[in-house]
Motif scaffolding. Structure first.
Motif, PDB file in Angstrom:
ATOM      1  N   ILE A   1      20.534 -27.475  55.003  1.00 47.09           N
ATOM      2  CA  ILE A   1      20.756 -26.068  55.365  1.00 47.09           C
ATOM      3  C   ILE A   1      21.722 -25.414  54.384  1.00 47.09           C
ATOM      4  O   ILE A   1      22.415 -26.113  53.634  1.00 47.09           O
ATOM      5  CB  ILE A   1      21.355 -25.935  56.795  1.00 47.09           C
ATOM      6  CG1 ILE A   1      22.659 -26.738  56.908  1.00 47.09           C
ATOM      7  CG2 ILE A   1      20.363 -26.383  57.842  1.00 47.09           C
ATOM      8  CD1 ILE A   1      23.443 -26.479  58.179  1.00 47.09           C
ATOM      9  N   GLY A   2      21.804 -24.104  54.425  1.00 44.48           N
ATOM     10  CA  GLY A   2      22.836 -23.389  53.685  1.00 44.48           C
ATOM     11  C   GLY A   2      24.096 -23.338  54.548  1.00 44.48           C
ATOM     12  O   GLY A   2      24.030 -23.460  55.771  1.00 44.48           O
TER      13      GLY A   2
ATOM     14  N   TYR B   1      12.162 -27.911  64.360  1.00 47.33           N
ATOM     15  CA  TYR B   1      12.294 -29.189  63.651  1.00 47.33           C
ATOM     16  C   TYR B   1      11.587 -30.312  64.408  1.00 47.33           C
ATOM     17  O   TYR B   1      11.078 -31.245  63.814  1.00 47.33           O
ATOM     18  CB  TYR B   1      13.776 -29.554  63.500  1.00 47.33           C
ATOM     19  CG  TYR B   1      14.584 -28.588  62.662  1.00 47.33           C
ATOM     20  CD1 TYR B   1      14.043 -27.985  61.530  1.00 47.33           C
ATOM     21  CD2 TYR B   1      15.907 -28.308  62.990  1.00 47.33           C
ATOM     22  CE1 TYR B   1      14.796 -27.122  60.755  1.00 47.33           C
ATOM     23  CE2 TYR B   1      16.677 -27.447  62.212  1.00 47.33           C
ATOM     24  CZ  TYR B   1      16.112 -26.856  61.097  1.00 47.33           C
ATOM     25  OH  TYR B   1      16.868 -26.016  60.328  1.00 47.33           O
TER      26      TYR B   1
ATOM     27  N   TYR C   1      12.612 -20.213  57.594  1.00 49.28           N
ATOM     28  CA  TYR C   1      13.130 -18.966  57.041  1.00 49.28           C
ATOM     29  C   TYR C   1      12.698 -17.743  57.845  1.00 49.28           C
ATOM     30  O   TYR C   1      11.595 -17.710  58.389  1.00 49.28           O
ATOM     31  CB  TYR C   1      12.680 -18.840  55.583  1.00 49.28           C
ATOM     32  CG  TYR C   1      13.131 -20.029  54.743  1.00 49.28           C
ATOM     33  CD1 TYR C   1      14.477 -20.201  54.428  1.00 49.28           C
ATOM     34  CD2 TYR C   1      12.214 -20.988  54.304  1.00 49.28           C
ATOM     35  CE1 TYR C   1      14.899 -21.299  53.686  1.00 49.28           C
ATOM     36  CE2 TYR C   1      12.631 -22.085  53.558  1.00 49.28           C
ATOM     37  CZ  TYR C   1      13.971 -22.234  53.258  1.00 49.28           C
ATOM     38  OH  TYR C   1      14.387 -23.314  52.534  1.00 49.28           O
TER      39      TYR C   1
ATOM     40  N   HIS D   1      23.645 -25.649  63.593  1.00 45.84           N
ATOM     41  CA  HIS D   1      23.048 -26.975  63.410  1.00 45.84           C
ATOM     42  C   HIS D   1      23.958 -28.103  63.869  1.00 45.84           C
ATOM     43  O   HIS D   1      23.492 -29.102  64.383  1.00 45.84           O
ATOM     44  CB  HIS D   1      22.684 -27.172  61.933  1.00 45.84           C
ATOM     45  CG  HIS D   1      21.436 -26.449  61.554  1.00 45.84           C
ATOM     46  ND1 HIS D   1      21.413 -25.102  61.297  1.00 45.84           N
ATOM     47  CD2 HIS D   1      20.151 -26.872  61.439  1.00 45.84           C
ATOM     48  CE1 HIS D   1      20.166 -24.733  61.012  1.00 45.84           C
ATOM     49  NE2 HIS D   1      19.389 -25.790  61.090  1.00 45.84           N
TER      50      HIS D   1
ATOM     51  N   TRP E   1      18.274 -18.917  68.452  1.00 43.51           N
ATOM     52  CA  TRP E   1      18.486 -20.297  68.013  1.00 43.51           C
ATOM     53  C   TRP E   1      17.840 -21.367  68.872  1.00 43.51           C
ATOM     54  O   TRP E   1      17.408 -22.396  68.373  1.00 43.51           O
ATOM     55  CB  TRP E   1      19.977 -20.572  67.774  1.00 43.51           C
ATOM     56  CG  TRP E   1      20.441 -19.842  66.558  1.00 43.51           C
ATOM     57  CD1 TRP E   1      21.023 -18.611  66.509  1.00 43.51           C
ATOM     58  CD2 TRP E   1      20.279 -20.248  65.192  1.00 43.51           C
ATOM     59  NE1 TRP E   1      21.236 -18.227  65.217  1.00 43.51           N
ATOM     60  CE2 TRP E   1      20.795 -19.219  64.377  1.00 43.51           C
ATOM     61  CE3 TRP E   1      19.738 -21.383  64.573  1.00 43.51           C
ATOM     62  CZ2 TRP E   1      20.808 -19.287  62.988  1.00 43.51           C
ATOM     63  CZ3 TRP E   1      19.750 -21.452  63.185  1.00 43.51           C
ATOM     64  CH2 TRP E   1      20.276 -20.415  62.416  1.00 43.51           C
TER      65      TRP E   1
ATOM     66  N   GLY F   1      16.954 -18.384  46.352  1.00 50.64           N
ATOM     67  CA  GLY F   1      17.862 -18.979  47.340  1.00 50.64           C
ATOM     68  C   GLY F   1      17.083 -19.831  48.337  1.00 50.64           C
ATOM     69  O   GLY F   1      17.455 -20.959  48.651  1.00 50.64           O
TER      70      GLY F   1
ATOM     71  N   LYS G   1      26.305 -13.345  46.797  1.00 50.80           N
ATOM     72  CA  LYS G   1      25.216 -14.127  47.380  1.00 50.80           C
ATOM     73  C   LYS G   1      23.915 -13.368  47.211  1.00 50.80           C
ATOM     74  O   LYS G   1      23.828 -12.195  47.516  1.00 50.80           O
ATOM     75  CB  LYS G   1      25.481 -14.369  48.868  1.00 50.80           C
ATOM     76  CG  LYS G   1      24.412 -15.278  49.465  1.00 50.80           C
ATOM     77  CD  LYS G   1      24.531 -15.425  50.972  1.00 50.80           C
ATOM     78  CE  LYS G   1      23.401 -16.319  51.477  1.00 50.80           C
ATOM     79  NZ  LYS G   1      22.912 -15.910  52.782  1.00 50.80           N
TER      80      LYS G   1
HETATM   81  N1  MSP Z   1      15.997 -18.473  60.371  1.00 44.62           N
HETATM   82  C1  MSP Z   1      17.309 -18.936  60.100  1.00 44.62           C
HETATM   83  C2  MSP Z   1      17.351 -20.443  60.077  1.00 44.62           C
HETATM   84  C3  MSP Z   1      16.835 -21.119  61.291  1.00 44.62           C
HETATM   85  S1  MSP Z   1      16.799 -22.819  61.105  1.00 44.62           S
HETATM   86  C4  MSP Z   1      16.458 -23.408  62.594  1.00 44.62           C
HETATM   87  C5  MSP Z   1      17.769 -18.399  58.754  1.00 44.62           C
HETATM   88  N2  MSP Z   1      16.815 -17.957  57.922  1.00 44.62           N
HETATM   89  S2  MSP Z   1      17.048 -17.353  56.460  1.00 44.62           S
HETATM   90  O1  MSP Z   1      15.795 -16.842  56.019  1.00 44.62           O
HETATM   91  O2  MSP Z   1      18.138 -16.437  56.470  1.00 44.62           O
HETATM   92  O3  MSP Z   1      17.338 -18.548  55.551  1.00 44.62           O
HETATM   93  C6  MSP Z   1      18.580 -19.057  55.379  1.00 44.62           C
HETATM   94  C7  MSP Z   1      18.520 -20.247  54.440  1.00 44.62           C
HETATM   95  O4  MSP Z   1      17.900 -19.895  53.196  1.00 44.62           O
HETATM   96  C8  MSP Z   1      19.889 -20.731  54.049  1.00 44.62           C
HETATM   97  O5  MSP Z   1      20.464 -21.557  55.024  1.00 44.62           O
HETATM   98  C9  MSP Z   1      19.563 -21.438  52.758  1.00 44.62           C
HETATM   99  O6  MSP Z   1      18.946 -22.645  53.043  1.00 44.62           O
HETATM  100  C10 MSP Z   1      18.550 -20.506  52.127  1.00 44.62           C
HETATM  101  N3  MSP Z   1      19.172 -19.436  51.344  1.00 44.62           N
HETATM  102  C11 MSP Z   1      18.953 -18.092  51.477  1.00 44.62           C
HETATM  103  N4  MSP Z   1      19.683 -17.428  50.527  1.00 44.62           N
HETATM  104  C12 MSP Z   1      20.371 -18.307  49.790  1.00 44.62           C
HETATM  105  C13 MSP Z   1      21.224 -18.207  48.674  1.00 44.62           C
HETATM  106  N5  MSP Z   1      21.516 -17.070  48.106  1.00 44.62           N
HETATM  107  N6  MSP Z   1      21.713 -19.370  48.189  1.00 44.62           N
HETATM  108  C14 MSP Z   1      21.402 -20.583  48.724  1.00 44.62           C
HETATM  109  N7  MSP Z   1      20.605 -20.699  49.768  1.00 44.62           N
HETATM  110  C15 MSP Z   1      20.096 -19.589  50.343  1.00 44.62           C
HETATM  111  O7  MSP Z   1      18.954 -18.419  58.511  1.00 44.62           O
END
Ligand code: MSP
Length: 644
Positions: free
Chosen positions: A248-249, A231, A12, A256, A224, A21, A287
């Motif tokens: 993942i979301g 991982y 994250y 990915h 990225w 989320g 969202k």
């Molecule tokens: N840092 C990147 C991911 C890199 S992975 C190699 C990123 N981070 S993030 O903090 O934005 O987290 C995104 C992820 O958090 C989503 O893909 C999901 O898994 C989760 N979610 C964040 N907000 C969400 C919602 N509102 N609903 C569901 N999942 C959510 O992207």
């Protein structure tokens, strides 16, 4: 030798503290880890933090901290929250760790040795003021942060030959139809790859807060390439790679399902087996995200209702793979109907009867054949559903077993059997055995979903084997030993009064928001005001930035293929008329508009809509039903006059 099962959540971003989320993905990952472990797998779960980039650099600067001091705090907050939620995280990988940096450089070297990396000129949009690369922006587009026009810059970067992988990726998706799930995401990705892939710039020379490319200063890795490698770096030397599952979301599928396998193919490394993209948790219809200010944190829910209530809700209420809405009402409703009334009621009723009618010992019995058969098929179908990520379907099956058992108890009427002599006694014993055996089997099946409360029910049933070591795939009817003494009986899911619990959670939510804000210093934006209470206040200077002018419509015509849009030319008192595209076609006929005086925002960045560049925006009230009503004047006003 145990089979391994390696799974990951996204790592994250550290620009905010976790909300539900983030917790959603991590909870599902924890559930899958427990589910796989209970089938004999050596399951390992990685999550972590994605710490590099200009945004973090700048946020740290605003907070008066070095980037690492800043990310230390937020990464620790994520880790702490996962612990508090009882999530079994094996690796919390931080991209700022030197070990990760080495693995990223190794991956780069492998790709480079294999001829998939070259130096080239990167041309893109950049905001000089914010020191920010703006991805996917076109020349002239504004900076998403400050709104100033971006500049087109050219700099030397390393490129990854993504264009060389289109065919191989398509072959992969064909060969492994479950590589990307659900099916809709797979189709999207395939369509995207079929359009042709362009090479990817994977380094920057203008950012400081990133992993240095060894021997290539001042280049650092750009997002990225760095992030995805976490991982692998998290389990370096553990024999866990490749991953069995990346959860993942849905918004990060392309990275990915396209970039990541391409990087690994280029490096000659093994590919992950599956990528599952779930939907978004929506709150108040959109969202959940920090920037929208509509977030819910897990901690208040845990404190008021327990972590299992949140886990159950997320898994039962939201179809995994689709979007789902979160609301406190629905959370409490599900809890009361399914946990307090359903599982909790059956468990305490069964145990109380055993105490009352058989001195607290499990009676001997074989169990009702119909219920025994239903328990067998339920276990099989729940395991099959969970293996396919169909959690709500699997839970529905277990609840069908619980309610069939409830019905069976009512039909047997144990309280009357006691009065029917020896035959009645045998029937009573069999009824109690049936109910207890269902409770045992359901408790074991639900352990991955409800770890805290199933452990309590398990102990109350007098089971001595640790619940986590039960093998779900070896569960069978009749394994409950007659004569086993049950433990102390206590309700596991007390009913919750929404009128008390919801205000309590909301109050804790505010406390939690304040605590996190304090933790992060000035780094977090103040929570956005709820829409119902009006918009945040602005100063007169803010208002003065908006150049509102009187204009006259010269021509108006529909825009082909767009029901809502009209293509207008307007006179704003300037040398030339302006072109403007307005979303008012459903409320106004073109001929009603010609000659009419309207108000426009004259200094809005030009925007292209359906191929037409719109120079300004027409001002209209948005009334119920969504129809715009144009702003106008009762007195006559000259064209070009400014509104102040
Ligand atoms: N840092 C990147 C991911 C890199 S992975 C190699 C990123 N981070 S993030 O903090 O934005 O987290 C995104 C992820 O958090 C989503 O893909 C999901 O898994 C989760 N979610 C964040 N907000 C969400 C919602 N509102 N609903 C569901 N999942 C959510 O992207």
């Amino acid at each position: 030798m145990q089979d391994k099962y390696y799974l990951t959540t996204p790592i994250y971003y550290v620009n905010a503290a976790p909300h539900i989320g983030h917790a959603y993905t991590t909870i599902v990952a924890d559930l899958i880890k427990r589910f796989q472990s209970m089938q004999g797998k050596h399951a390992v779960l990685t999550t972590g933090s994605d710490e590099h980039g200009v945004n973090v650099e700048r946020a740290a600067e605003r907070a008066g901290k070095t980037p690492i001091a800043y990310t230390d705090v937020i990464a620790a907050e994520f880790e702490r929250q996962w612990q508090q939620l009882g999530l079994q995280v094996d690796h919390f990988q931080r991209t700022s760790s030197p070990q990760h940096a080495r693995v990223v450089n190794d991956l780069f070297a492998r790709c480079r040795d294999n001829g998939y990396i070259y130096k080239g000129a990167y041309t893109g949009q950049y905001c000089i003021f914010d020191n920010l690369y703006v991805n996917d922006a076109k020349p002239g587009d504004p900076c998403p942060d400050c709104g100033r026009p971006t500049e087109t810059i050219t700099e030397e970067n390393f490129f990854f030959k993504l264009s060389a992988f289109g065919e191989r990726l398509l072959e992969l998706y064909e060969r492994e139809p479950k590589f990307i799930q659900p099916e809709t995401r797979r189709n999207e990705v395939m369509a995207f790859v079929k359009q042709g892939l362009t090479d990817l710039s994977i380094t920057r020379s203008n950012i400081k807060w990133g992993i240095p490319v060894e021997g290539e200063a001042p280049h650092v890795f750009y997002v990225w390439f760095d992030a995805l490698t976490a991982y692998m770096s998290a389990v370096e030397g553990e024999g866990m790679w490749p991953a069995d599952l990346h959860l993942i979301g849905k918004e990060i599928v392309r990275f990915h399902a396209i970039y990541w396998p391409a990087f690994l193919m280029a490096a000659g490394l093994e590919l992950p087996k599956r990528i599952f993209a779930h939907g978004w948790l929506l709150f108040e219809e959109s969202k959940m995200s920090k920037s929208r200010g509509n977030i819910v944190r897990p901690e208040p829910i845990r404190r008021v209702m327990g972590v299992d209530a949140l886990r159950y809700f997320l898994l039962r209420e939201v179809v995994f793979g689709q979007d789902g809405s979160f609301s406190y009402d629905a959370l409490v409703g599900r809890y009361n109907s399914d946990l307090a009334n359903g599982l909790g009621n059956l468990a305490s009723r069964t145990l109380t009867m055993i105490r009352q009618y058989n001195a607290g010992a499990v009676p001997a019995g074989t169990g009702a054949p119909a219920i025994a058969e239903l328990a067998r098929t339920t276990a099989a179908s729940m395991i099959a559903s969970f293996a396919e990520f169909e959690f709500s379907k699997g839970l529905e099956a277990v609840w069908a077993l619980l309610s069939a058992t409830d019905k069976y108890i009512v039909e047997q009427a144990p309280w009357t059997l006691l009065k029917k002599g020896a035959e009645g006694r045998a029937a009573l014993d069999d009824t109690l055995y049936t109910a207890a055996e269902v409770v045992r089997i359901a408790t074991a099946l639900l352990a991955p979903v409800l770890p805290e409360s199933t452990a309590k029910i398990w102990a109350q049933l007098g089971m001595t084997e640790p619940l986590a070591s039960v093998r779900l795939d070896q569960l069978a009817w009749g394994q409950l030993t007659a004569g086993q003494k049950i433990g102390e009986v206590a309700g596991v899911f007390p009913r919750i009064d929404a009128k008390v619990a919801i205000p309590e959670m909301r109050a804790l939510e505010e406390e939690e928001a304040a605590r996190q804000a304090a933790l992060l210093g000035k780094t977090l934006a103040p929570p956005a005001a709820p829409v119902a209470e009006g918009s945040p206040k602005i100063t007169i200077d803010d208002f003065a930035k908006v150049d509102l002018r009187v204009a006259r419509v010269l021509t108006a015509e529909p825009v082909k293929g767009a029901n809502k849009l009209l293509h207008l030319t307007i006179d704003v008192g300037e040398a030339e008329p302006r072109t403007l595209v307005a979303g008012i076609a459903e409320a106004y006929q073109p001929e009603q508009l010609v000659g009419r005086k309207v108000v426009i925002v004259a200094n809005l960045e030009p925007r292209k809509l359906r191929g037409i560049t719109s120079n300004g925006m027409i001002v209209a009230a948005s009334v119920e039903g969504g129809k715009p009503v144009l702003a106008g004047f009762l007195e006559d006003v000259p064209v070009g006059a400014r509104l102040k």
